[in-house]
Design a protein around this motif. Structure first.
Motif, PDB file in Angstrom:
ATOM      1  N   SER A  25       0.830  -1.201   0.000  1.00 14.59           N
ATOM      2  CA  SER A  25       0.000   0.000   0.000  1.00 14.59           C
ATOM      3  C   SER A  25       0.867   1.255   0.000  1.00 14.59           C
ATOM      4  O   SER A  25       0.574   2.227  -0.704  1.00 14.59           O
ATOM      5  N   LEU A  26       1.936   1.246   0.789  1.00 13.64           N
ATOM      6  CA  LEU A  26       2.865   2.383   0.800  1.00 13.64           C
ATOM      7  C   LEU A  26       3.472   2.577  -0.579  1.00 13.64           C
ATOM      8  O   LEU A  26       3.526   3.699  -1.090  1.00 13.64           O
ATOM      9  N   ARG A  27       3.891   1.494  -1.212  1.00 13.09           N
ATOM     10  CA  ARG A  27       4.470   1.607  -2.560  1.00 13.09           C
ATOM     11  C   ARG A  27       3.454   2.123  -3.573  1.00 13.09           C
ATOM     12  O   ARG A  27       3.779   2.943  -4.426  1.00 13.09           O
ATOM     13  N   ARG A  28       2.219   1.644  -3.488  1.00 14.00           N
ATOM     14  CA  ARG A  28       1.169   2.118  -4.405  1.00 14.00           C
ATOM     15  C   ARG A  28       0.915   3.597  -4.212  1.00 14.00           C
ATOM     16  O   ARG A  28       0.745   4.341  -5.183  1.00 14.00           O
ATOM     17  N   VAL A  56      13.014   5.356  -1.943  1.00 13.58           N
ATOM     18  CA  VAL A  56      12.097   6.205  -1.175  1.00 13.58           C
ATOM     19  C   VAL A  56      11.343   5.378  -0.137  1.00 13.58           C
ATOM     20  O   VAL A  56      11.207   5.788   1.022  1.00 13.58           O
ATOM     21  N   VAL A  57      10.871   4.212  -0.512  1.00 15.17           N
ATOM     22  CA  VAL A  57      10.153   3.339   0.430  1.00 15.17           C
ATOM     23  C   VAL A  57      11.068   2.944   1.590  1.00 15.17           C
ATOM     24  O   VAL A  57      10.669   3.003   2.759  1.00 15.17           O
ATOM     25  N   ASN A  58      12.302   2.566   1.286  1.00 18.04           N
ATOM     26  CA  ASN A  58      13.236   2.181   2.344  1.00 18.04           C
ATOM     27  C   ASN A  58      13.567   3.352   3.259  1.00 18.04           C
ATOM     28  O   ASN A  58      13.720   3.171   4.468  1.00 18.04           O
ATOM     29  N   ASN A  64      10.495   5.778   9.888  1.00 19.43           N
ATOM     30  CA  ASN A  64       9.395   5.337  10.746  1.00 19.43           C
ATOM     31  C   ASN A  64       9.874   4.384  11.836  1.00 19.43           C
ATOM     32  O   ASN A  64       9.412   4.459  12.979  1.00 19.43           O
ATOM     33  N   THR A  65      10.793   3.495  11.509  1.00 21.26           N
ATOM     34  CA  THR A  65      11.304   2.548  12.497  1.00 21.26           C
ATOM     35  C   THR A  65      12.020   3.272  13.626  1.00 21.26           C
ATOM     36  O   THR A  65      11.798   2.980  14.809  1.00 21.26           O
ATOM     37  N   ALA A  66      12.854   4.235  13.277  1.00 25.06           N
ATOM     38  CA  ALA A  66      13.582   4.989  14.304  1.00 25.06           C
ATOM     39  C   ALA A  66      12.621   5.755  15.205  1.00 25.06           C
ATOM     40  O   ALA A  66      12.759   5.748  16.434  1.00 25.06           O
ATOM     41  N   LEU A  94       4.128   3.212   7.348  1.00 23.27           N
ATOM     42  CA  LEU A  94       3.122   4.253   7.565  1.00 23.27           C
ATOM     43  C   LEU A  94       3.395   5.421   6.629  1.00 23.27           C
ATOM     44  O   LEU A  94       4.541   5.726   6.324  1.00 23.27           O
ATOM     45  N   MET A  95       2.335   6.111   6.223  1.00 26.16           N
ATOM     46  CA  MET A  95       2.530   7.197   5.265  1.00 26.16           C
ATOM     47  C   MET A  95       1.762   8.462   5.610  1.00 26.16           C
ATOM     48  O   MET A  95       1.780   9.412   4.852  1.00 26.16           O
ATOM     49  N   GLU A  96       1.110   8.521   6.740  1.00 21.49           N
ATOM     50  CA  GLU A  96       0.285   9.678   7.063  1.00 21.49           C
ATOM     51  C   GLU A  96       1.089  10.971   7.108  1.00 21.49           C
ATOM     52  O   GLU A  96       0.567  12.042   6.846  1.00 21.49           O
ATOM     53  N   HIS A  97       2.365  10.901   7.428  1.00 25.54           N
ATOM     54  CA  HIS A  97       3.199  12.084   7.555  1.00 25.54           C
ATOM     55  C   HIS A  97       3.958  12.426   6.272  1.00 25.54           C
ATOM     56  O   HIS A  97       4.713  13.379   6.234  1.00 25.54           O
TER      57      HIS A  97
END
Length: 128
Positions: A25-28, A56-58, A64-66, A94-97
């Protein structure tokens, strides 16, 4: 048969599938240019486009992990012990931000000069 017979195993498999779906979903969501299709003619250009998306995804997942780790430490300090069984349901995809339509500036020198993480936003949540 193990999948059908073992409920704990089914839950673990479903949890992993949900994490994979959140990554897709993040990639899409990031791959919106040209309505999500690769329009480059040459294989090298198609590969470059795919690698840029992966980069960009990575970067988003690393960020987000940090910050999820920092937020969990903050939450544990405020509320005490965190149930590790619940953490199995958390995904860093997550992509809300993220603003996929904007222009980004990267003040590299200012970021190198800053020490530590940026401060967390303290938003009161109902029920916490």
């Amino acid at each position: 048969m193990r999948y059908l017979a073992d409920e704990a195993y089914r839950r673990r498999i479903t949890r992993q599938l949900n994490k994979g779906e959140s990554l897709h979903s993040l990639r899409r969501d990031l791959f919106f240019a040209h309505e999500g299709s690769v329009r480059r003619r040459h294989h090298e250009q198609q590969t470059e486009q795919a690698l840029c998306l992966s980069l960009v995804v990575n970067a988003i997942i690393t960020w987000n992990t940090a910050y999820l780790e920092l937020a969990l430490e903050h939450l544990a300090a405020r509320r005490g012990r965190i149930d590790h069984d619940l953490l199995a349901h958390v995904s860093p995809a997550l992509m809300e931000h993220v603003n996929p339509y904007g222009t980004y500036e990267f003040p590299v020198e200012a970021e190198y000069a800053r020490q530590g993480f940026r401060p967390l936003r303290d938003r009161p949540s109902p029920g916490l």
